[in-house]
Design a protein around this motif. Structure first.
Motif, PDB file in Angstrom:
ATOM      1  N   LEU A  63       0.939  -1.202  -0.042  1.00  7.95           N
ATOM      2  CA  LEU A  63      -0.197  -0.035   0.156  1.00  7.95           C
ATOM      3  C   LEU A  63       0.734   1.251  -0.151  1.00  7.95           C
ATOM      4  O   LEU A  63       0.618   2.099  -0.841  1.00  7.95           O
ATOM      5  N   GLU A  64       1.933   1.267   0.908  1.00  2.00           N
ATOM      6  CA  GLU A  64       2.600   2.498   1.114  1.00  2.00           C
ATOM      7  C   GLU A  64       3.454   2.674  -0.241  1.00  2.00           C
ATOM      8  O   GLU A  64       3.443   3.845  -0.715  1.00  2.00           O
ATOM      9  N   ILE A  65       4.171   1.640  -0.982  1.00  2.00           N
ATOM     10  CA  ILE A  65       4.891   2.004  -2.245  1.00  2.00           C
ATOM     11  C   ILE A  65       4.016   2.384  -3.121  1.00  2.00           C
ATOM     12  O   ILE A  65       4.133   3.130  -3.955  1.00  2.00           O
ATOM     13  N   GLY A  66       2.755   1.584  -3.229  1.00  3.15           N
ATOM     14  CA  GLY A  66       1.815   2.063  -4.364  1.00  3.15           C
ATOM     15  C   GLY A  66       1.368   3.390  -4.083  1.00  3.15           C
ATOM     16  O   GLY A  66       1.354   4.318  -4.976  1.00  3.15           O
ATOM     17  N   LEU A  67       1.213   4.006  -3.160  1.00  3.09           N
ATOM     18  CA  LEU A  67       0.830   5.511  -2.939  1.00  3.09           C
ATOM     19  C   LEU A  67       2.157   6.203  -3.086  1.00  3.09           C
ATOM     20  O   LEU A  67       1.792   7.335  -3.895  1.00  3.09           O
ATOM     21  N   LEU A  70       2.581   7.192  -6.664  1.00  6.36           N
ATOM     22  CA  LEU A  70       1.856   8.062  -7.257  1.00  6.36           C
ATOM     23  C   LEU A  70       1.980   9.691  -7.311  1.00  6.36           C
ATOM     24  O   LEU A  70       1.484  10.715  -7.829  1.00  6.36           O
ATOM     25  N   HIS A  71       2.821   9.836  -6.287  1.00  7.75           N
ATOM     26  CA  HIS A  71       3.659  11.157  -6.264  1.00  7.75           C
ATOM     27  C   HIS A  71       2.555  12.429  -5.986  1.00  7.75           C
ATOM     28  O   HIS A  71       2.517  13.387  -6.553  1.00  7.75           O
ATOM     29  N   LEU A  72       1.753  12.127  -4.830  1.00  9.61           N
ATOM     30  CA  LEU A  72       0.885  13.052  -4.289  1.00  9.61           C
ATOM     31  C   LEU A  72       1.513  13.897  -3.459  1.00  9.61           C
ATOM     32  O   LEU A  72       2.769  13.649  -3.040  1.00  9.61           O
ATOM     33  N   GLN A  73       1.056  15.068  -2.948  1.00 11.14           N
ATOM     34  CA  GLN A  73       1.524  15.960  -2.200  1.00 11.14           C
ATOM     35  C   GLN A  73       1.178  15.887  -0.666  1.00 11.14           C
ATOM     36  O   GLN A  73       0.130  15.301  -0.512  1.00 11.14           O
ATOM     37  N   PRO A  74       2.260  16.020   0.210  1.00  9.28           N
ATOM     38  CA  PRO A  74       1.898  15.788   1.736  1.00  9.28           C
ATOM     39  C   PRO A  74       0.419  16.448   2.181  1.00  9.28           C
ATOM     40  O   PRO A  74       0.189  17.602   1.516  1.00  9.28           O
ATOM     41  N   GLY A  75      -0.294  15.854   2.712  1.00 10.32           N
ATOM     42  CA  GLY A  75      -1.687  16.331   3.199  1.00 10.32           C
ATOM     43  C   GLY A  75      -2.633  16.158   2.176  1.00 10.32           C
ATOM     44  O   GLY A  75      -3.820  16.327   2.305  1.00 10.32           O
ATOM     45  N   ASP A  76      -2.422  15.562   0.922  1.00  8.45           N
ATOM     46  CA  ASP A  76      -3.325  15.080   0.088  1.00  8.45           C
ATOM     47  C   ASP A  76      -4.331  13.996   0.767  1.00  8.45           C
ATOM     48  O   ASP A  76      -3.712  13.349   1.211  1.00  8.45           O
ATOM     49  N   GLU A  77      -5.524  14.104   0.558  1.00  8.44           N
ATOM     50  CA  GLU A  77      -6.541  13.167   1.059  1.00  8.44           C
ATOM     51  C   GLU A  77      -6.789  11.946   0.396  1.00  8.44           C
ATOM     52  O   GLU A  77      -7.051  11.829  -0.881  1.00  8.44           O
ATOM     53  N   THR A  80     -11.000   6.301   2.733  1.00  9.96           N
ATOM     54  CA  THR A  80     -11.085   4.940   2.783  1.00  9.96           C
ATOM     55  C   THR A  80     -12.249   4.520   3.762  1.00  9.96           C
ATOM     56  O   THR A  80     -12.787   5.394   4.176  1.00  9.96           O
ATOM     57  N   THR A  81     -12.155   3.109   4.096  1.00  8.28           N
ATOM     58  CA  THR A  81     -13.116   2.888   5.340  1.00  8.28           C
ATOM     59  C   THR A  81     -12.523   2.607   6.676  1.00  8.28           C
ATOM     60  O   THR A  81     -11.351   2.391   6.594  1.00  8.28           O
ATOM     61  N   PRO A  82     -13.166   2.973   7.792  1.00  7.97           N
ATOM     62  CA  PRO A  82     -12.845   2.762   8.892  1.00  7.97           C
ATOM     63  C   PRO A  82     -12.994   1.393   9.462  1.00  7.97           C
ATOM     64  O   PRO A  82     -12.437   0.944  10.410  1.00  7.97           O
ATOM     65  N   MET A  83     -13.673   0.455   8.586  1.00  9.23           N
ATOM     66  CA  MET A  83     -13.822  -0.888   8.920  1.00  9.23           C
ATOM     67  C   MET A  83     -12.959  -1.823   8.047  1.00  9.23           C
ATOM     68  O   MET A  83     -13.252  -2.226   7.022  1.00  9.23           O
ATOM     69  N   THR A  84     -11.711  -2.017   8.542  1.00 10.89           N
ATOM     70  CA  THR A  84     -10.513  -2.590   7.766  1.00 10.89           C
ATOM     71  C   THR A  84      -9.504  -2.803   8.698  1.00 10.89           C
ATOM     72  O   THR A  84      -9.614  -2.281   9.999  1.00 10.89           O
ATOM     73  N   ALA A  85      -8.492  -3.767   8.430  1.00  9.21           N
ATOM     74  CA  ALA A  85      -7.450  -3.925   9.129  1.00  9.21           C
ATOM     75  C   ALA A  85      -6.525  -2.435   9.168  1.00  9.21           C
ATOM     76  O   ALA A  85      -6.483  -1.743   8.191  1.00  9.21           O
ATOM     77  N   PHE A  86      -6.007  -2.123  10.335  1.00  4.00           N
ATOM     78  CA  PHE A  86      -5.375  -0.939  10.609  1.00  4.00           C
ATOM     79  C   PHE A  86      -4.390  -0.593   9.378  1.00  4.00           C
ATOM     80  O   PHE A  86      -4.077   0.738   9.159  1.00  4.00           O
ATOM     81  N   ALA A  87      -3.871  -1.435   8.843  1.00  4.68           N
ATOM     82  CA  ALA A  87      -2.682  -1.423   7.932  1.00  4.68           C
ATOM     83  C   ALA A  87      -3.271  -0.582   6.705  1.00  4.68           C
ATOM     84  O   ALA A  87      -2.328   0.237   5.900  1.00  4.68           O
ATOM     85  N   THR A  88      -4.428  -0.545   6.280  1.00  3.65           N
ATOM     86  CA  THR A  88      -4.749   0.334   5.218  1.00  3.65           C
ATOM     87  C   THR A  88      -4.784   1.859   5.652  1.00  3.65           C
ATOM     88  O   THR A  88      -4.185   2.409   4.609  1.00  3.65           O
ATOM     89  N   VAL A  89      -5.097   2.061   6.903  1.00  7.66           N
ATOM     90  CA  VAL A  89      -4.933   3.561   7.164  1.00  7.66           C
ATOM     91  C   VAL A  89      -3.455   3.927   7.305  1.00  7.66           C
ATOM     92  O   VAL A  89      -3.038   4.982   7.127  1.00  7.66           O
ATOM     93  N   GLY A  91      -0.886   2.763   5.942  1.00 10.84           N
ATOM     94  CA  GLY A  91      -0.454   2.705   4.785  1.00 10.84           C
ATOM     95  C   GLY A  91      -0.372   4.061   3.981  1.00 10.84           C
ATOM     96  O   GLY A  91       0.740   4.831   3.511  1.00 10.84           O
ATOM     97  N   ILE A  92      -1.639   4.891   4.399  1.00 13.92           N
ATOM     98  CA  ILE A  92      -1.752   6.122   3.940  1.00 13.92           C
ATOM     99  C   ILE A  92      -0.758   7.234   4.747  1.00 13.92           C
ATOM    100  O   ILE A  92      -0.379   7.881   4.025  1.00 13.92           O
ATOM    101  N   MET A  93      -0.860   6.903   5.871  1.00 10.34           N
ATOM    102  CA  MET A  93      -0.357   7.680   6.732  1.00 10.34           C
ATOM    103  C   MET A  93       1.251   7.824   6.701  1.00 10.34           C
ATOM    104  O   MET A  93       1.951   9.023   6.672  1.00 10.34           O
ATOM    105  N   ARG A  94       1.443   6.666   6.412  1.00  8.38           N
ATOM    106  CA  ARG A  94       3.053   6.500   6.126  1.00  8.38           C
ATOM    107  C   ARG A  94       3.542   6.998   5.102  1.00  8.38           C
ATOM    108  O   ARG A  94       4.721   7.376   4.857  1.00  8.38           O
ATOM    109  N   ALA A  95       2.699   7.139   3.985  1.00  9.90           N
ATOM    110  CA  ALA A  95       3.059   7.762   2.701  1.00  9.90           C
ATOM    111  C   ALA A  95       2.981   9.175   2.764  1.00  9.90           C
ATOM    112  O   ALA A  95       3.084   9.843   1.712  1.00  9.90           O
ATOM    113  N   GLY A  96       2.679   9.903   3.924  1.00 13.45           N
ATOM    114  CA  GLY A  96       2.650  11.392   4.181  1.00 13.45           C
ATOM    115  C   GLY A  96       1.240  11.784   3.611  1.00 13.45           C
ATOM    116  O   GLY A  96       1.222  13.152   3.531  1.00 13.45           O
TER     117      GLY A  96
END
Ligand SMILES: *Cc1c(COP(=O)(O)O)cnc(C)c1O
Length: 366
Positions: A63-67, A70-77, A80-89, A91-96
């Motif tokens: 997830l982290e590498i995939g994000l 995509l070369h998004l900017q820090p803070g870009d939103e 996703t769903t809150p009903m998931t394994a925490f790793a989904t979330v 991955g997003i936060m670790r990618a900035g």
């Protein structure tokens, strides 16, 4: 005990094949990113019906590498769903990037498109679908929604190996799909492993660079990468286990069909079944009940394991308190978190064990 998983009871033929694969790697003298990894990447891409698979260390880093690619900017939103394994979330936060939580459809537990639409802001760049419990749904709808708002459609496929929507595999719809091969997943290694699948050659190329220190050629590091290499031993074991995946998936689906037709108890509610059986690979079989604690106890008394996926929705985690959510709230996620319960549904279950689970479920009174 009827357990949630029972790897020790796997067929002797599978165990023997894994032992020879492990010996082959050990004697080859090459242990990381070699021929076994290449072979697995080719086979997995082929199974998913995509052009490329990039083997990585685990699902979180897929997830982290995939994000990152995509070369998004820090803070870009990223919605996703809150009903998931925490790793989904994570991955997003670790990618900035910044996770935003939309609510789920109470009938399936999957992300609700109307709620996602309410969450979209000027900062929103992507939606990560989670094919929760192995269920893929509404892909035409998601594709047109993301197209209309110019968002990347991304798939967390950690629970949905071989799940298909109108013949196409999970992970083949959006920019990329992230797979985990954690041992308990439908295709699991004997340790940690993961893969990013994509039809985009640039994302595949960058994924391979990012997983290996951001290195383009030896000693050249134009990107800030990480160490998320897949080792030969796990890839070799996955190559063997891949040949069993179809059989194991069919068994999961068979057990689920039996549960759906034979569990009947006014205190227990079934999630909506898939439109077509190919849409659900039953990584987990999940029911809803207002009497969860009592049901867990009842099952335990009768030697049946159970687990909740997931008892705490992500927006209730301490690290997520500051994050934006659907302005209408996340009511269905909250209810689902309180009522969901996963019961044993794994390929090694015997018919007798399946019947026993059905009997004990039907006997339950709060
Ligand atoms: C297991 C899982 C992950 C994380 O995979 P790891 O290999 O454990 O890092 C991510 N998302 C979902 C939905 C999962 O079930």
């Amino acid at each position: 005990m009827i357990a949630m998983n029972d790897f020790a009871s796997e067929p002797e033929e599978l165990i023997q094949a894994q032992l020879s694969a492990a010996e082959r790697v050990l004697r080859s003298g090459w242990y990381i990113l070699g021929e076994e990894v290449k072979q697995f990447e080719n086979r997995w891409a082929d199974r998913c019906g995509v052009s490329y698979a990039v083997g990585v260390a685990n699902g979180l880093e897929a997830l982290e590498i995939g994000l990152m690619a995509l070369h998004l900017q820090p803070g870009d939103e990223v919605i996703t769903t809150p009903m998931t394994a925490f790793a989904t979330v994570l991955g997003i936060m670790r990618a900035g990037l910044t996770p935003v939580f939309a609510d789920i459809d109470s009938r399936t537990g999957l992300l609700d498109p109307a709620s996602v639409e309410r969450c979209i802001s000027g900062q929103t760049k992507a939606v990560i679908l989670v094919h929760l419990y192995g269920h893929i749904r509404q892909m035409d709808h998601w594709l047109s929604l993301c197209k209309a708002y110019e968002l990347f459609l991304l798939e967390d496929c950690a629970q949905s190996h071989l799940a298909r929507w109108r013949g196409s595999c999970s992970g083949s719809f959006g920019q990329w799909g992230a797979y985990s091969f954690y041992p308990t997943k439908n295709l699991g290694a004997i340790g940690d492993a993961g893969a990013l699948v994509t039809n985009d050659s640039r994302i595949a190329r960058e994924g391979k660079i990012l997983r290996n220190y951001g290195q383009t050629e030896r000693y050249r590091h134009p990107f800030i990468g990480l160490n998320s290499r897949l080792d030969e031993l796990q890839a070799a074991l996955l190559n063997v286990r891949l040949t069993w995946l179809e059989r194991f998936t069919l068994r999961r689906q068979e057990i689920a069909q039996q549960y759906l037709s034979e569990i009947y108890n006014p205190y227990i509610h079934m999630l909506a079944p898939p439109i077509s059986l190919e849409n659900h690979v039953y990584h987990l079989f999940v029911i809803l009940t207002r009497y969860r604690e009592a049901l867990v106890e009842h099952l335990k008394t009768h030697q049946i394991a159970s687990l909740s996926h997931y008892p705490i929705p992500a927006h209730h985690q301490k690290s997520c308190q500051h994050l934006r959510t659907d302005p209408k709230g996340l009511k269905f996620s909250e209810i689902h978190a309180e009522r969901c319960l996963s019961i044993p549904c794994h390929p090694q279950m015997t018919d007798k064990q399946v019947q026993r689970v059905i009997e004990v479920m039907n006997d339950f009174k709060p």
